[in-house]
Scaffold this active site. Structure first.
Site, PDB file in Angstrom:
ATOM      1  N   ASN A 121       0.832  -1.205   0.000  1.00 51.53           N
ATOM      2  CA  ASN A 121       0.000   0.000   0.000  1.00 51.53           C
ATOM      3  C   ASN A 121       0.866   1.255   0.000  1.00 51.53           C
ATOM      4  O   ASN A 121       0.548   2.260  -0.650  1.00 51.53           O
ATOM      5  CB  ASN A 121      -0.907   0.013   1.240  1.00 51.53           C
ATOM      6  CG  ASN A 121      -2.001  -1.017   1.146  1.00 51.53           C
ATOM      7  OD1 ASN A 121      -2.367  -1.428   0.056  1.00 51.53           O
ATOM      8  ND2 ASN A 121      -2.514  -1.446   2.282  1.00 51.53           N
ATOM      9  N   PHE A 122       1.955   1.201   0.752  1.00 55.41           N
ATOM     10  CA  PHE A 122       2.865   2.344   0.829  1.00 55.41           C
ATOM     11  C   PHE A 122       3.428   2.671  -0.546  1.00 55.41           C
ATOM     12  O   PHE A 122       3.456   3.832  -0.974  1.00 55.41           O
ATOM     13  CB  PHE A 122       3.991   2.024   1.809  1.00 55.41           C
ATOM     14  CG  PHE A 122       4.911   3.187   2.079  1.00 55.41           C
ATOM     15  CD1 PHE A 122       4.695   4.032   3.152  1.00 55.41           C
ATOM     16  CD2 PHE A 122       5.998   3.435   1.250  1.00 55.41           C
ATOM     17  CE1 PHE A 122       5.546   5.104   3.397  1.00 55.41           C
ATOM     18  CE2 PHE A 122       6.853   4.509   1.485  1.00 55.41           C
ATOM     19  CZ  PHE A 122       6.621   5.347   2.566  1.00 55.41           C
ATOM     20  N   LYS A 128     -12.748   5.791   8.613  1.00 52.40           N
ATOM     21  CA  LYS A 128     -12.721   5.387   7.203  1.00 52.40           C
ATOM     22  C   LYS A 128     -12.401   3.895   7.212  1.00 52.40           C
ATOM     23  O   LYS A 128     -11.256   3.501   7.445  1.00 52.40           O
ATOM     24  CB  LYS A 128     -11.667   6.162   6.418  1.00 52.40           C
ATOM     25  CG  LYS A 128     -11.615   5.825   4.928  1.00 52.40           C
ATOM     26  CD  LYS A 128     -10.588   6.703   4.222  1.00 52.40           C
ATOM     27  CE  LYS A 128     -10.534   6.403   2.738  1.00 52.40           C
ATOM     28  NZ  LYS A 128      -9.999   5.050   2.467  1.00 52.40           N
ATOM     29  N   ARG A 145     -19.872  -1.149  -4.983  1.00 54.52           N
ATOM     30  CA  ARG A 145     -19.443   0.091  -5.602  1.00 54.52           C
ATOM     31  C   ARG A 145     -18.979  -0.120  -7.042  1.00 54.52           C
ATOM     32  O   ARG A 145     -19.185   0.720  -7.911  1.00 54.52           O
ATOM     33  CB  ARG A 145     -18.302   0.681  -4.768  1.00 54.52           C
ATOM     34  CG  ARG A 145     -17.677   1.915  -5.377  1.00 54.52           C
ATOM     35  CD  ARG A 145     -16.520   2.357  -4.501  1.00 54.52           C
ATOM     36  NE  ARG A 145     -15.927   3.577  -4.980  1.00 54.52           N
ATOM     37  CZ  ARG A 145     -15.033   4.274  -4.311  1.00 54.52           C
ATOM     38  NH1 ARG A 145     -14.658   3.843  -3.131  1.00 54.52           N
ATOM     39  NH2 ARG A 145     -14.522   5.363  -4.808  1.00 54.52           N
TER      40      ARG A 145
END
Length: 652
Positions: free
Chosen positions: A33-34, A105, A126
């Site tokens: 993710n980083f 979140k 979504r």
């Protein structure tokens, strides 16, 4: 200069889209993710510098493309991403002199729910923000979604489907093979929500947290987002935790969430700040990708620099060899860490690791240690050509978008030790006294070569009694536990064999499908198996391959001579499948609530401890009671029936 920028942008778009497709659509992680955030920020900077946005850029795309297996549906309103910041001061500036709601979140899968006449009628993922996947049947088995609500007008809301860390650990515990374990709760949730078989979804304990009310017919919320949240809570929805903030108290509220996340069981990757004044927020409009009424705050990762000491290669019982980075210990988020999974060969190559390299490490979502960057990038770590345990050859296999390293020696000691460890584990044969260390000793001394040998350790009584840590009493306890294990069930045996991708749940599923007939199971072909809901081609091929192997056949035949497989009585017809009951008060016809619970579960029903919108009925012989359960049932229009009425309606 501009041409080189454009070439770099093309490269970044390709890399980021490949990573997103792998992460969202295939549930595989090929970069951290980083690293994704770093590359994304670089692309965004180049777009601003050049004034050019390439087609298919992730800065103007949202989410993943809907897969073909589920029906698709276009959203009435596009579902946009949120602008983001890691600066607390920027949040303070953003809120200005207004009031806003600061909430979690959550890190899961966004779902849109629609209700009509008080009933859940539709659930859609979504998807790509424009088109999502219809998963209504799956949503109905989420752990906490109300199927019926008091409000009878048309209602549309959005929320996040998540799997808690504790449930994630339990589910992974049931999976024997290391490479089949899920990497994180978000990936597991994504796969669970988008199952074709809702029975699989139901077993995953998916939860739903509402975070946005799209519309509620003829309800006046007095222009307040907070009142919308309170309304959703009154309808039985779990709503994300929030705090009302202003410019003066927002920093304290951020600190509150920062402290809370250390023990928060629900995956979260930051916070969301939304103006409480609905009209004001809407008046701000939107960009091509972001609405301006809200902004996301991502935790600024605590990053520490350290030195890579070694890469440890850890074989599993299926031959997968996992790379683990070992580095000089550092303090991160209040704990000392010195190890981080590198996931697979693709990630290892991407980091260009070398012993002695300076690396930075962080905790993803403040929990899981990860390598952020390799500052030196000497790229000198050699991928072993031989297994670190047995010395056998290794090979790299392409699994989806990721490369994995495997030991190809079928006689690898690591495979044996891990296989025997699974075989004696609690959910398999359940033999106490055989730790992995003890099994390693028995294997190295030649006492056990196959599973059947465990039932003949009496041949080595004198040697075992004389072993360090053993003695006459320990040996006696071990042999008693082994004798108990001779009586077992077919699902336990099937799970204990260690067939790739056959966890506890799949073992039970296959046994039920083949009516607990081992001979039929052994002869089932892959095509037949793959048609079973919840199995699929990968599991079917692994199962078939196992029973086609002559050595596996022989070992199983030897083992069966040592076991007594309990016969399973004809299963009760699943007349209560999908129904949820709550039992309270004293009973007359059943000896205890547990006895009634067993009767319900035997027929496929479920008994929970509290009344929710998912409850079909509350069983209470005192219908006029003013107990909390009765009150809740009346609030939610859940029928309250006596024990006799239950027997009359459901057990006939």
């Amino acid at each position: 200069m501009k041409e080189s920028c454009i070439e770099r942008m093309k490269e970044l778009v390709q890399m980021l889209n490949a990573a997103s497709e792998s992460y969202y659509a295939k549930d595989q992680e090929i970069i951290s993710n980083f690293e994704y955030d770093r590359l994304y920020d670089e692309l965004e900077g180049l777009e601003k510098e050049t004034g050019l946005i390439l087609a298919n850029s992730p800065t103007v795309k949202v989410g993943y493309e809907a897969v073909e297996e589920l029906p698709k549906e276009r959203h009435e309103q596009p579902m946009l991403s949120l602008g983001k910041t890691k600066s607390r001061e920027e949040l303070q500036e953003w809120v200005q002199d207004k009031e806003a709601l600061l909430s979690w979140k959550l890190d899961g899968l966004t779902i849109v729910l629609s209700y009509s006449e008080g009933q859940l009628v539709k659930a859609v993922t979504r998807g790509n923000g424009e088109v999502g996947e219809v998963i209504t049947n799956n949503a109905k088995v989420f752990k906490n979604i109300p199927l019926s609500i008091p409000f009878t007008g048309n209602l549309v809301l959005r929320g996040e489907a998540v799997i808690t860390y504790s449930d994630f650990k339990k589910i992974n515990h049931e999976i024997g093979e290391e490479e089949a374990k899920y990497k994180n709760p978000r990936n597991l949730c994504s796969g669970s929500v988008r199952q074709l078989n809702s029975e699989v979804t139901a077993k995953r304990n998916v939860r739903f947290f509402a975070f946005h009310l799209v519309s509620a017919e003829n309800v006046d919320f007095e222009n307040s987002r907070e009142k919308q949240f309170l309304f959703l809570r009154s309808q039985g929805f779990d709503v994300v935790e929030w705090r009302k903030v202003n410019r003066e108290n927002i920093l304290d509220s951020i600190s509150y969430f920062e402290e809370a996340i250390k023990n928060y069981d629900v995956p979260s990757d930051g916070l969301v700040l939304t103006f409480d004044d609905i009209a004001y927020g809407q008046s701000l409009g939107r960009t091509a990708k972001f609405p301006r009424h809200s902004i996301a705050f991502k935790w600024a990762d605590e990053i520490r620099e350290t030195v890579l000491k070694e890469v440890e290669w850890s074989p599993s019982r299926t031959g997968l060899i996992n790379p683990v980075a070992i580095f000089e210990p550092v303090e991160l988020e209040g704990t000392t860490v010195s190890r981080a999974s590198v996931h697979n060969i693709s990630v290892l190559k991407g980091l260009e690791l070398g012993i002695g390299d300076k690396i930075t490490v962080y905790k993803a979502n403040m929990i899981i240690p990860q390598i952020a960057e390799n500052l030196t990038r000497s790229d000198s770590v050699e991928i072993p050509e031989h297994c670190p345990v047995c010395g056998g050859d290794t090979k790299i296999e392409q699994i989806g978008d990721a490369q994995m390293l495997y030991c190809v020696n079928p006689q690898c000691a690591a495979k044996k030790i891990k296989s025997f460890t699974l075989f004696v584990s609690r959910d398999a044969l359940n033999i106490d006294g055989l730790s992995e260390a003890t099994l390693e000793k028995f294997i190295s001394k030649g006492y056990i070569h196959e599973y059947a040998d465990l039932f003949h350790l009496d041949r080595y009584k004198e040697e075992i009694v004389g072993m360090e840590g053993f003695g006459e009493k320990s040996y006696q306890n071990l042999t008693e536990n082994i004798e108990k294990a001779r009586n077992t069930t077919l699902p336990r045996l099937l799970y204990g064999l260690g067939i790739a991708n056959i966890g506890v749940a799949n073992a039970k599923l296959l046994c039920r499908q083949y009516r607990y007939d081992l001979d039929r199971l052994r002869c089932a072909d892959a095509e037949e198996l793959s048609r079973i809901d919840g199995v699929g081609e990968v599991i079917a091929e692994a199962f078939r391959s196992y029973f086609e192997d002559e050595k596996n056949k022989d070992r199983l035949d030897h083992l069966l001579k040592e076991l007594y497989i309990e016969e399973v009585e004809e299963e009760e017809e699943q007349t209560l499948s999908g129904k949820v009951f709550v039992v309270t008060g004293s009973l007359i016809h059943f000896a205890s609530r547990n006895e009634l619970k067993e009767e319900i579960e035997k027929r496929g029903g479920k008994v929970t401890g509290s009344v929710t919108g998912k409850t079909d009925c509350l069983i209470n012989n005192d219908i006029t009671s003013t107990s909390g359960k009765n009150k809740k049932a009346k609030e939610l229009n859940v029928p309250i029936i006596t024990e006799e009425e239950f027997m009359e309606q459901y057990l006939r």
